[in-house]
Design a protein around this motif. Structure first.
Motif, PDB file in Angstrom:
ATOM      1  N   LEU A   1      -6.717  15.465  18.617  1.00 16.55           N
ATOM      2  CA  LEU A   1      -6.891  16.673  19.429  1.00 16.55           C
ATOM      3  C   LEU A   1      -6.120  16.536  20.748  1.00 16.55           C
ATOM      4  O   LEU A   1      -5.409  17.451  21.171  1.00 16.55           O
ATOM      5  N   GLY A   2      -6.267  15.372  21.368  1.00 17.66           N
ATOM      6  CA  GLY A   2      -5.593  15.123  22.642  1.00 17.66           C
ATOM      7  C   GLY A   2      -4.084  15.163  22.507  1.00 17.66           C
ATOM      8  O   GLY A   2      -3.375  15.705  23.366  1.00 17.66           O
ATOM      9  N   ALA A   3      -3.587  14.606  21.415  1.00 17.37           N
ATOM     10  CA  ALA A   3      -2.141  14.608  21.177  1.00 17.37           C
ATOM     11  C   ALA A   3      -1.646  16.038  21.003  1.00 17.37           C
ATOM     12  O   ALA A   3      -0.584  16.420  21.519  1.00 17.37           O
TER      13      ALA A   3
ATOM     14  N   GLY B   1      -2.455   1.005  22.862  1.00 12.35           N
ATOM     15  CA  GLY B   1      -1.160   1.654  22.692  1.00 12.35           C
ATOM     16  C   GLY B   1      -1.121   3.089  23.185  1.00 12.35           C
ATOM     17  O   GLY B   1      -0.204   3.834  22.866  1.00 12.35           O
ATOM     18  N   ILE B   2      -2.119   3.493  23.992  1.00 13.04           N
ATOM     19  CA  ILE B   2      -2.190   4.878  24.431  1.00 13.04           C
ATOM     20  C   ILE B   2      -0.964   5.269  25.266  1.00 13.04           C
ATOM     21  O   ILE B   2      -0.419   6.364  25.103  1.00 13.04           O
TER      22      ILE B   2
ATOM     23  N   GLU C   1       5.769   8.761  23.904  1.00 11.70           N
ATOM     24  CA  GLU C   1       6.527   9.187  22.727  1.00 11.70           C
ATOM     25  C   GLU C   1       6.325  10.684  22.436  1.00 11.70           C
ATOM     26  O   GLU C   1       7.266  11.392  22.080  1.00 11.70           O
ATOM     27  N   ILE C   2       5.097  11.165  22.590  1.00 14.20           N
ATOM     28  CA  ILE C   2       4.819  12.592  22.348  1.00 14.20           C
ATOM     29  C   ILE C   2       5.673  13.457  23.273  1.00 14.20           C
ATOM     30  O   ILE C   2       6.302  14.430  22.845  1.00 14.20           O
TER      31      ILE C   2
ATOM     32  N   GLY D   1      10.676  16.831  24.010  1.00 14.77           N
ATOM     33  CA  GLY D   1      11.796  17.194  24.883  1.00 14.77           C
ATOM     34  C   GLY D   1      11.352  17.612  26.277  1.00 14.77           C
ATOM     35  O   GLY D   1      12.038  18.364  26.956  1.00 14.77           O
ATOM     36  N   ALA D   2      10.185  17.130  26.694  1.00 15.16           N
ATOM     37  CA  ALA D   2       9.697  17.439  28.047  1.00 15.16           C
ATOM     38  C   ALA D   2       9.894  16.219  28.946  1.00 15.16           C
ATOM     39  O   ALA D   2      10.163  15.118  28.473  1.00 15.16           O
TER      40      ALA D   2
END
Ligand code: C2E
Ligand code: MG
Ligand code: MG
Ligand code: MG
Length: 278
Positions: free
Chosen positions: A91-93, A124-125, A131-132, A137-138
């Motif tokens: 959900l957070g991703a 690894g958060i 990476e997200i 592209g932000a």
């Protein structure tokens, strides 16, 4: 009725428990489906204003769930269940990806995203969030991550390293709901943060409680002394706004300016006041 079911009301209590367990299970089941299909979940965005002016300097992403039977659900109705079940990670991703799209559409705005302590403690958060944003592209510089004091409680090296890595990547870190947790001033020097957000309970009590006013003034001075930005939440009246601006808050957020709106309403809300991507 309780009497008929047992001298101590034990059975009555158990029935209530069964009911709430059933509700939670049902919500968990539906949430799993909602996350998979992405049709019922939505992110709304609330403007963040610069104090002393009327400029929108950023937005906060706030998740909503249009449940087919239960109607519009606020995060408090399902975030805790998402946290208990581990669904919060996905959900957070998803919220962060949505926020990245809004960040790209509004390059001059900073977009704040709430992170659950559960999400934050996952191994690894930092790499995952970086990476997200990269994949979307932000720019991390445009994203502010809101964490609560509870993540700092552990005095955990993992938490400290993750915060440092995120800041190094360019994210800004804000301490949300400041003053409601086990606030310890020690946190502020041990962990790297950029901003404190004074909890809305203090704003609400302004005018009723001299203590609330004193606490806000002290927090603002503390932030200033430590080189942190200070934001106040829950601003609903012009009196509250005037007090908070006079106290030296940098940023204000609340229904006085606007509630959170769906992304489709942002253009009308921001109008010509903010530059959009071409
Ligand atoms: P928060 O991050 O402290 O967000 C502020 C909450 O106060 C939001 O409620 C917002 O709609 C509400 N609010 C804003 N201005 C005012 C005002 O002037 N008066 C009043 N009474 N309320 C105001 P919301 O959207 O129901 O969110 C509640 C909490 O749920 C958030 O508190 C945050 O902790 C959590 N949350 C929301 N979205 C997410 C998310 O995507 N991920 C995670 N982990 N948590 C989220
Ligand atoms: Mg927040
Ligand atoms: Mg808050
Ligand atoms: Mg909150």
């Amino acid at each position: 009725r309780a009497k008929a079911e047992g001298r101590d009301g034990h059975r009555f209590f158990t029935e209530d428990m069964d009911e709430s367990v059933k509700t939670r299970r049902a919500i968990e089941h539906d949430l799993r489906r909602a996350i998979a299909t992405r049709r019922e979940l939505m992110v709304h965005y609330q403007p963040r204003m610069n104090a002393g002016g009327s400029r929108v300097i950023g937005l906060e992403a706030l998740v909503r769930w249009h449940h087919p039977e239960r109607g519009l659900l606020a995060p408090d109705a399902f975030i805790p269940i998402a946290e208990e079940t581990g669904l919060i990670r996905e959900l957070g991703a998803w919220v962060l990806r949505d926020a990245c799209a809004v960040a790209r559409a509004w390059p001059s705005l900073s977009i704040a995203v709430n992170l659950s302590p559960v999400q934050f403690r996952a191994r690894g958060i930092a790499a995952e969030l970086i990476e997200i944003v990269r994949h979307a592209g932000a720019r991390p510089q445009q994203i502010e991550l809101e964490v609560t004091e509870s993540i700092l409680l552990d005095d955990d090296e993992g938490v400290r390293d993750a915060l440092a890595a995120l800041r190094h990547a360019g994210f800004r870190i804000a301490l949300d709901d400041f003053g409601t947790g086990y606030s310890s001033l020690g946190y502020l020097s041990k962990f790297e943060v950029d901003k404190i957000k004074i909890d809305q309970s203090f704003t609400r009590r302004l005018g009723e409680s001299a203590d609330a006013a004193a606490i806000i003034q002290a927090v603002v001075r503390l932030g200033q002394a430590m080189g942190l930005a200070v934001s106040a939440e829950g601003v609903e009246t012009r009196e509250q706004r005037a007090f908070l601006e006079h106290a030296g808050c940098n940023e204000l957020q609340g229904f006085l300016f606007s509630a959170a709106v769906p992304p489709g309403a942002l253009a009308a809300l921001l109008g010509g006041r903010v530059e959009a991507a071409a």
